[in-house]
Design a protein around this motif. Structure first.
Motif, short mmCIF file in Angstrom:
data_model
loop_
_atom_site.label_atom_id
_atom_site.label_comp_id
_atom_site.label_asym_id
_atom_site.label_seq_id
_atom_site.Cartn_x
_atom_site.Cartn_y
_atom_site.Cartn_z
N MET A 1 57.29 -5.65 -28.79
CA MET A 1 58.74 -5.61 -28.62
C MET A 1 59.30 -7.01 -28.34
O MET A 1 60.36 -7.39 -28.86
N ALA A 2 58.59 -7.80 -27.53
CA ALA A 2 59.04 -9.15 -27.25
C ALA A 2 59.03 -10.00 -28.51
O ALA A 2 59.96 -10.79 -28.76
N LEU A 3 57.98 -9.85 -29.32
CA LEU A 3 57.89 -10.60 -30.58
C LEU A 3 59.00 -10.18 -31.53
O LEU A 3 59.66 -11.02 -32.16
N ALA A 4 59.24 -8.87 -31.65
CA ALA A 4 60.30 -8.38 -32.54
C ALA A 4 61.67 -8.88 -32.08
O ALA A 4 62.53 -9.22 -32.90
N THR A 5 61.88 -8.92 -30.78
CA THR A 5 63.15 -9.41 -30.24
C THR A 5 63.36 -10.88 -30.61
O THR A 5 64.45 -11.30 -31.00
N ARG A 6 62.28 -11.68 -30.48
CA ARG A 6 62.37 -13.09 -30.86
C ARG A 6 62.68 -13.25 -32.34
O ARG A 6 63.53 -14.06 -32.74
N GLU A 7 61.99 -12.46 -33.16
CA GLU A 7 62.21 -12.55 -34.60
C GLU A 7 63.63 -12.13 -34.98
O GLU A 7 64.27 -12.76 -35.83
N GLN A 8 64.13 -11.08 -34.33
CA GLN A 8 65.48 -10.64 -34.62
C GLN A 8 66.51 -11.69 -34.21
O GLN A 8 67.51 -11.90 -34.90
N ARG A 9 66.25 -12.35 -33.11
CA ARG A 9 67.16 -13.39 -32.65
C ARG A 9 67.24 -14.54 -33.68
O ARG A 9 68.32 -15.05 -33.98
N LEU A 10 66.09 -14.93 -34.22
CA LEU A 10 66.08 -15.97 -35.25
C LEU A 10 66.79 -15.52 -36.51
O LEU A 10 67.54 -16.28 -37.13
N ALA A 11 66.56 -14.26 -36.90
CA ALA A 11 67.24 -13.73 -38.08
C ALA A 11 68.75 -13.67 -37.88
O ALA A 11 69.53 -13.99 -38.78
#
Length: 399
Positions: free
Chosen positions: A332-342
């Motif tokens: 979830m933390a990784l997905a949150t980071r990726e979504q923030r970059l997107a």
């Protein structure tokens, strides 16, 4: 809090199945899965009934590997794709072979032999900067002119050089119109001995100076090469310009490929800006190798808290359960980071359509792996395992 701007959906299935789509160019930084994306798109289009050829300009052998082949050559090679309604060919650009073919096709046998044997030509055709990009334009134009395929997919080199072939016509013009070339070809253009008398004094001074810098033999090789190739230059420039204009016309689409990493998305922004400046038609961004969680019902914070509580309980299976909860929290933390970059990319380029593709379990090296990736690239937008639209890694936050 204001909700992030939503990216438009990139419908690659519709793009590939549209008979008006004739050329798709995939570009992006190195290591983002651009070659595999190109191969997967080509496989989907062939399965849907298109006659497809995929051309890689990248000198690495990733396209052959992803198609399950040992190697690819400079001529299209037919692939056996069980169940496909169309056909799929693949090839890898050999810039020297392509340059040799151009010389053979556009000069007399005697002149072609003279050019091919020239030491300066041999160096130019295999290692000079810019040759690969021009030959990519030449090969793309050749493939399009045959009419044998109704869709050409181009896998460009990694990094920013992927778009250098857009500069090929201008670079060719600058080369042909440069002072060095005009001086080297001046005697031939002036005509015979009378021409030598007209340009002789200045040319001899020039020859002595350049001869000391480059060496007399190299200067002779260059002069002989330029004189032999002089009649072909106009055709070179004309064909490159025609292919460049072909890339700007309806029927061509550029697909930018990136991973959810800062450097890759910075490169993607560069490509988007460059394509816009050139007036090239952009289809959108493929955000590859994302890590959506299996479920979004449990936040990272709650999963971490639950893991601690389970571990403290010490019951049967507590260690395994706590480990699973921590893995979910990390995902979830990784997905949150990726979504923030997107979201940051979309905020800067709100008009660019996006398609997210989950990371595969391993390297794609056969047709089955390509079919799986093709499904991720072209499947219906809302049919991801978690129900999250394929424009995103996580559900959209509400303002």
């Amino acid at each position: 809090m204001t909700a992030p701007r939503q990216a438009p959906a990139l419908d690659l299935a519709a793009l590939l199945q549209d008979p008006e789509t004739r050329i798709v160019v995939c570009c992006g930084a190195g290591g983002v899965g651009k070659t595999t994306t190109s191969a997967a798109l080509a496989l989907h289009a062939a399965a849907a009934g298109r006659r497809v050829v995929v051309l890689t300009i990248d000198p690495a052998r990733r396209l052959a590997q992803s198609l399950g082949l040992e190697e690819l050559g400079n001529e299209p090679q037919r692939l056996d794709v069980p169940g496909a309604k169309g056909q799929l060919d693949a090839m890898m650009l050999d810039m020297k072979r392509t340059f040799d073919d151009v010389v053979l096709a556009h000069s007399t046998p005697d002149r072609a032999e003279q050019i091919l044997a020239n030491p300066f030509y041999q160096a130019l055709s295999s290692s000079f900067a810019g040759t690969q990009e021009y030959m990519a334009m030449e090969k793309l134009g050749q493939l399009r002119a045959t009419g044998q395929w109704d869709l050409i997919i181009v896998d460009t080199p990694p990094s920013r050089s992927a778009l250098d072939f857009l500069d090929a016509p201008n670079r060719m013009s600058r080369f042909l119109d440069g002072t060095m070339i005009r001086l080297l070809t001046a005697p031939a253009r002036a005509g015979g001995r009378a021409g030598m008398r007209l340009v002789g004094a200045g040319f001899m001074v020039f020859s002595r100076i350049i001869g000391k810098v480059l060496g007399g033999q190299l200067l002779q090789d260059i002069s002989a090469f330029v004189s032999a190739l002089d009649t072909m230059f106009g055709g070179f420039r004309e064909r490159a310009t025609q292919t460049y204009e072909l890339l700007r016309r309806p029927g061509t689409s550029f697909v930018v490929v990136a991973t959810p990493e800062p450097d890759a998305l910075r490169e993607a922004s560069y490509f988007v800006d460059r394509l816009s400046a050139e007036g090239m038609p952009l289809a959108g961004l493929v955000l590859n190798r994302t890590h959506p969680p299996a479920t979004v019902a449990l936040s990272a914070t709650r999963a971490e808290a639950a893991a601690e509580a389970v571990a403290e309980s010490g019951g049967k299976g507590a260690k395994v359960a706590a480990g699973a909860l921590r893995v979910h929290a990390e995902r979830m933390a990784l997905a949150t980071r990726e979504q923030r970059l997107a979201d940051r990319f979309t905020a800067a380029h709100p008009q660019v359509a996006v398609r997210t593709v989950p990371a595969a379990a391993g390297d794609v090296h056969d047709l089955d792996g390509l079919r799986t990736m093709a499904g991720e690239l072209t499947g219906p937008d809302a049919e991801s395992p978690t129900g999250i639209p394929r424009t995103r890694v996580l559900p959209a936050r509400r303002g």
